[in-house]
Design a protein around this motif. Structure first.
Motif, mmCIF file in Angstrom:
data_model
loop_
_atom_site.group_PDB
_atom_site.id
_atom_site.type_symbol
_atom_site.label_atom_id
_atom_site.label_comp_id
_atom_site.label_asym_id
_atom_site.label_seq_id
_atom_site.Cartn_x
_atom_site.Cartn_y
_atom_site.Cartn_z
ATOM 1 N N ALA A 196 0.761 -1.118 0.051
ATOM 2 C CA ALA A 196 0.006 -0.062 -0.061
ATOM 3 C C ALA A 196 1.026 1.235 0.010
ATOM 4 C CB ALA A 196 -0.825 -0.041 1.193
ATOM 5 N N ILE A 197 0.278 2.357 -0.614
ATOM 6 C CA ILE A 197 1.085 3.699 -0.554
ATOM 7 C C ILE A 197 1.371 3.936 0.752
ATOM 8 C CG2 ILE A 197 0.872 6.056 -0.966
ATOM 9 C CD1 ILE A 197 -0.811 5.054 -3.343
ATOM 10 N N VAL A 198 2.551 4.292 1.105
ATOM 11 C CA VAL A 198 2.900 4.920 2.503
ATOM 12 C C VAL A 198 2.621 6.299 2.791
ATOM 13 C CG1 VAL A 198 4.952 5.187 4.039
ATOM 14 C CG2 VAL A 198 4.992 3.474 2.430
ATOM 15 N N PRO A 199 1.964 6.562 3.823
ATOM 16 C CA PRO A 199 1.737 8.024 3.955
ATOM 17 C C PRO A 199 3.154 9.103 4.169
ATOM 18 C CG PRO A 199 0.386 6.731 5.494
ATOM 19 C CD PRO A 199 1.335 5.868 4.694
ATOM 20 N N PRO B 130 6.813 6.717 -1.540
ATOM 21 C CA PRO B 130 5.418 6.337 -1.403
ATOM 22 C C PRO B 130 5.158 4.782 -1.541
ATOM 23 C CG PRO B 130 6.149 7.482 -3.536
ATOM 24 C CD PRO B 130 7.238 7.716 -2.711
ATOM 25 N N VAL B 131 6.079 4.102 -2.075
ATOM 26 C CA VAL B 131 5.828 2.824 -2.394
ATOM 27 C C VAL B 131 7.425 2.076 -2.050
ATOM 28 C CG1 VAL B 131 5.538 0.839 -3.813
ATOM 29 C CG2 VAL B 131 4.402 3.054 -4.020
ATOM 30 N N LEU C 110 -1.874 -0.654 -3.435
ATOM 31 C CA LEU C 110 -3.152 -0.133 -2.954
ATOM 32 C C LEU C 110 -3.108 1.258 -2.362
ATOM 33 C CD1 LEU C 110 -4.163 -3.334 -0.925
ATOM 34 C CD2 LEU C 110 -4.749 -2.956 -3.276
ATOM 35 N N GLU C 111 -4.282 2.065 -2.379
ATOM 36 C CA GLU C 111 -4.245 3.141 -1.695
ATOM 37 C C GLU C 111 -4.075 2.786 0.109
ATOM 38 O OE1 GLU C 111 -4.429 6.243 -2.678
ATOM 39 O OE2 GLU C 111 -4.442 5.499 -4.702
ATOM 40 N N ALA C 112 -3.647 3.680 0.724
ATOM 41 C CA ALA C 112 -3.677 3.477 1.976
ATOM 42 C C ALA C 112 -4.948 3.183 2.803
ATOM 43 C CB ALA C 112 -2.945 4.659 2.968
ATOM 44 N N GLN C 113 -4.813 2.268 3.650
ATOM 45 C CA GLN C 113 -6.070 1.862 4.637
ATOM 46 C C GLN C 113 -7.242 0.984 3.628
ATOM 47 O OE1 GLN C 113 -5.822 2.191 7.481
ATOM 48 N NE2 GLN C 113 -4.180 3.424 7.376
ATOM 49 N N ALA C 114 -6.511 0.733 2.357
ATOM 50 C CA ALA C 114 -7.568 0.070 1.506
ATOM 51 C C ALA C 114 -7.757 -1.585 1.873
ATOM 52 C CB ALA C 114 -7.180 0.100 0.022
ATOM 53 N N ASP C 115 -8.824 -2.127 1.693
ATOM 54 C CA ASP C 115 -9.066 -3.570 2.077
ATOM 55 C C ASP C 115 -8.121 -4.142 0.865
ATOM 56 O OD1 ASP C 115 -9.865 -6.250 2.519
ATOM 57 O OD2 ASP C 115 -12.044 -5.855 1.921
ATOM 58 N N GLU D 19 1.299 -18.336 -6.731
ATOM 59 C CA GLU D 19 1.402 -19.223 -5.252
ATOM 60 C C GLU D 19 2.453 -18.611 -4.422
ATOM 61 O OE1 GLU D 19 0.438 -23.551 -7.002
ATOM 62 O OE2 GLU D 19 2.557 -22.575 -7.385
ATOM 63 N N HIS D 20 3.333 -17.594 -4.904
ATOM 64 C CA HIS D 20 4.230 -17.092 -3.714
ATOM 65 C C HIS D 20 3.790 -15.404 -3.906
ATOM 66 C CE1 HIS D 20 6.278 -20.707 -4.248
ATOM 67 N NE2 HIS D 20 6.284 -20.452 -5.311
ATOM 68 N N VAL D 21 3.238 -14.881 -2.686
ATOM 69 C CA VAL D 21 2.841 -13.577 -2.564
ATOM 70 C C VAL D 21 3.915 -12.936 -1.441
ATOM 71 C CG1 VAL D 21 1.126 -11.851 -2.353
ATOM 72 C CG2 VAL D 21 0.779 -14.116 -3.367
ATOM 73 N N LEU D 22 4.617 -11.603 -1.847
ATOM 74 C CA LEU D 22 5.003 -10.925 -0.936
ATOM 75 C C LEU D 22 4.309 -9.848 -0.461
ATOM 76 C CD1 LEU D 22 7.420 -12.042 -2.670
ATOM 77 C CD2 LEU D 22 8.852 -9.898 -2.408
ATOM 78 N N VAL D 23 4.155 -9.750 0.799
ATOM 79 C CA VAL D 23 3.037 -8.769 1.590
ATOM 80 C C VAL D 23 3.751 -7.775 2.341
ATOM 81 C CG1 VAL D 23 1.242 -8.497 2.892
ATOM 82 C CG2 VAL D 23 1.481 -10.547 1.382
ATOM 83 N N ASN D 24 3.532 -6.525 1.876
ATOM 84 C CA ASN D 24 4.015 -5.233 2.890
ATOM 85 C C ASN D 24 2.872 -4.513 3.326
ATOM 86 O OD1 ASN D 24 5.742 -3.373 4.252
ATOM 87 N ND2 ASN D 24 5.836 -2.278 2.418
ATOM 88 N N LEU D 25 2.377 -4.967 4.194
ATOM 89 C CA LEU D 25 0.943 -4.576 5.088
ATOM 90 C C LEU D 25 1.089 -4.563 6.306
ATOM 91 C CD1 LEU D 25 -1.677 -6.101 2.521
ATOM 92 C CD2 LEU D 25 -0.889 -3.633 2.691
ATOM 93 N N PRO D 26 0.082 -3.745 7.352
ATOM 94 C CA PRO D 26 0.117 -4.234 8.593
ATOM 95 C C PRO D 26 -0.239 -5.301 8.984
ATOM 96 C CG PRO D 26 -0.754 -1.708 7.888
ATOM 97 C CD PRO D 26 -0.609 -2.822 6.728
ATOM 98 N N ALA D 27 0.171 -5.966 10.454
ATOM 99 C CA ALA D 27 -0.073 -7.140 10.850
ATOM 100 C C ALA D 27 -1.521 -7.673 10.761
ATOM 101 C CB ALA D 27 0.410 -7.263 12.461
ATOM 102 N N ASP D 28 -2.362 -6.717 11.178
ATOM 103 C CA ASP D 28 -4.001 -7.237 11.011
ATOM 104 C C ASP D 28 -4.327 -7.653 9.698
ATOM 105 O OD1 ASP D 28 -4.354 -6.841 13.738
ATOM 106 O OD2 ASP D 28 -5.200 -4.606 13.437
#
Length: 410
Positions: free
Chosen positions: A56-59, A70-71, A102-107, A121-130
């Motif tokens: 997601a875009i970083v504030p 921003p990314v 994604l936009e910040a806070q987007a689902d 089958e292999h996905v890198l994720v840079n998102l908050p823990a929740d």
């Protein structure tokens, strides 16, 4: 628990002295075999390994002289894709990356489902823990590996751990233990802990308190930072008053967003060093790191991205390289073969830190040295000299198997 062990034994790591030398030695036989088979392989179309990157875009924030991009992470993944494809020319493999920002806070769930529908089958994720936990729970029984390249939360390695989620950056506990080992070595055992108001600040402060108990240090004071600087309340006037009246060896700061931590050095009532998220910092990657061939990675990244490599970029680079290493070693692009090799005791990844890196079986954390650096110089690398472990000194950073709250079946 490690206080009595420090300096009791001089530890010599029986590992290669440099990532480049270690990798060259390890790869020599494979490259010879690959060269012999190259003509036959070149005649066959390359088979693809599909990777996804979800972020997601970083504030926007940070000082004007060091703005936050921003990314984050995508450029590190792209660099590693190029590295993988260089090797893939000899193994008949190709690595493709699909990026979603994604936009910040987007689902993130709809975008994540779209990646899986494409057969990724292999996905890198840079998102908050929740959000990372929500993605993992949506996977179900589908064959998917998630690579957490940015979240440091210890709960992701404990109560919220999952067998198909791998973590490439050091956790809060690993960073705090790296600082704790160095402070123990320096005999700075009285810590004054200052905690900011951001959620991540409390998480890091909890890790610092755990590390203090682990290494026999004492938190002589813990104070929340609630000041706001303006024309009347300046750092020069507020910081001395805030730190007055406490006898301590070192000021430990928990300020992940950089709201106040940089204002503390040289302004405390007592002349004491500042460590933590500012001052002397513990990090998975740092701009000043150049040993073990790291300067080459720094230069290659800057040439490609037009800026310096940040920690999330390094975490993404590690994730893509881990997949590429597994595909090369197994000579397979099948999901099961790559997953099993990455999680095996045989897996070893060159990460420009002097020793091979590997994933812990109990919480899927990538074990690795942690850099201790000030803004313009590398001060030390943890585990520090003299810290010992019955199996692997890297497991003195963070939660060891007997301490882990994560229970996974291999």
């Amino acid at each position: 628990m490690f206080q009595g062990l420090l300096l009791a034994v001089s530890v010599v790591l029986l590992l290669a002295p440099a990532d480049g030398a270690w990798a060259r030695k390890r790869d020599a036989s494979d490259k010879t075999a690959s060269a012999a088979k190259a003509p036959a392989q070149a005649a066959q179309p390359a088979v693809a390994v599909k990777l996804g990157f979800l972020t997601a875009i970083v504030p926007q924030g940070g000082p004007f002289f060091d703005p936050v991009p921003p990314v984050l992470g995508v450029q590190g993944a792209r660099l590693a894709i190029g590295d993988n494809n260089t090797t893939g020319q000899f193994t008949g493999q190709r690595f493709d990356l699909t990026e979603i920002v994604l936009e910040a806070q987007a689902d993130p769930l709809p975008a994540f489902d779209n990646l899986l529908k494409q057969g990724i089958e292999h996905v890198l994720v840079n998102l908050p823990a929740d959000q990372l936990v929500a993605l993992q729970r949506s996977v179900g029984s589908r064959p998917v590996l998630l690579f957490d390249v940015g979240a440091r939360d210890d709960r992701l390695r404990a109560v919220d751990c999952a067998g198909n989620v791998l973590h490439t950056l050091p956790s809060h506990a690993m960073l705090a233990d790296a600082l704790g080992q160095y402070l123990l070595q320096k005999r700075w055992m009285k810590w004054f802990l200052v905690v900011g108001a951001a959620p991540g600040d409390a998480l890091f402060a909890t890790a610092v308190e755990r590390s203090a108990k682990r290494f026999g240090a004492k938190i002589v004071a813990r104070k929340p930072w609630e000041h706001r600087f303006d024309d009347r309340r300046t750092p020069a006037s507020e910081v001395p008053v805030f730190t007055q009246g406490v006898d301590y060896d070192v000021l430990v700061v928990a300020d992940e967003e950089g709201a106040f931590g940089d204002e503390l050095s040289y302004r405390t009532w007592l002349p004491r060093p500042v460590v933590g998220t500012q001052g002397l910092v513990a990090a998975g990657w740092h701009p000043v790191h150049e040993a073990w061939g790291a300067i080459q990675l720094q230069h290659r990244f800057r040439e490609k991205a037009g800026r310096g490599m940040r920690e999330v970029d390094y975490g993404a680079w590690l994730a893509v390289r881990a997949i590429g290493e597994a595909a090369t070693r197994t000579r397979s692009v099948e999901f099961a073969a790559i997953r099993d090799y990455v999680l095996s005791d045989t897996f070893a990844l060159a990460g420009f830190k002097g020793v091979p890196l590997s994933f812990r079986s109990w919480d899927r954390q990538l074990r690795q040295p942690v850099l201790l650096a000030q803004p313009r110089a590398l001060v030390a690398v943890a585990p520090v000299e003299g810290i010992i472990h019955p199996k692997n000194e890297l497991d003195t950073l963070g939660y060891d198997e007997s301490e882990s709250g994560c229970r996974l079946s291999r």
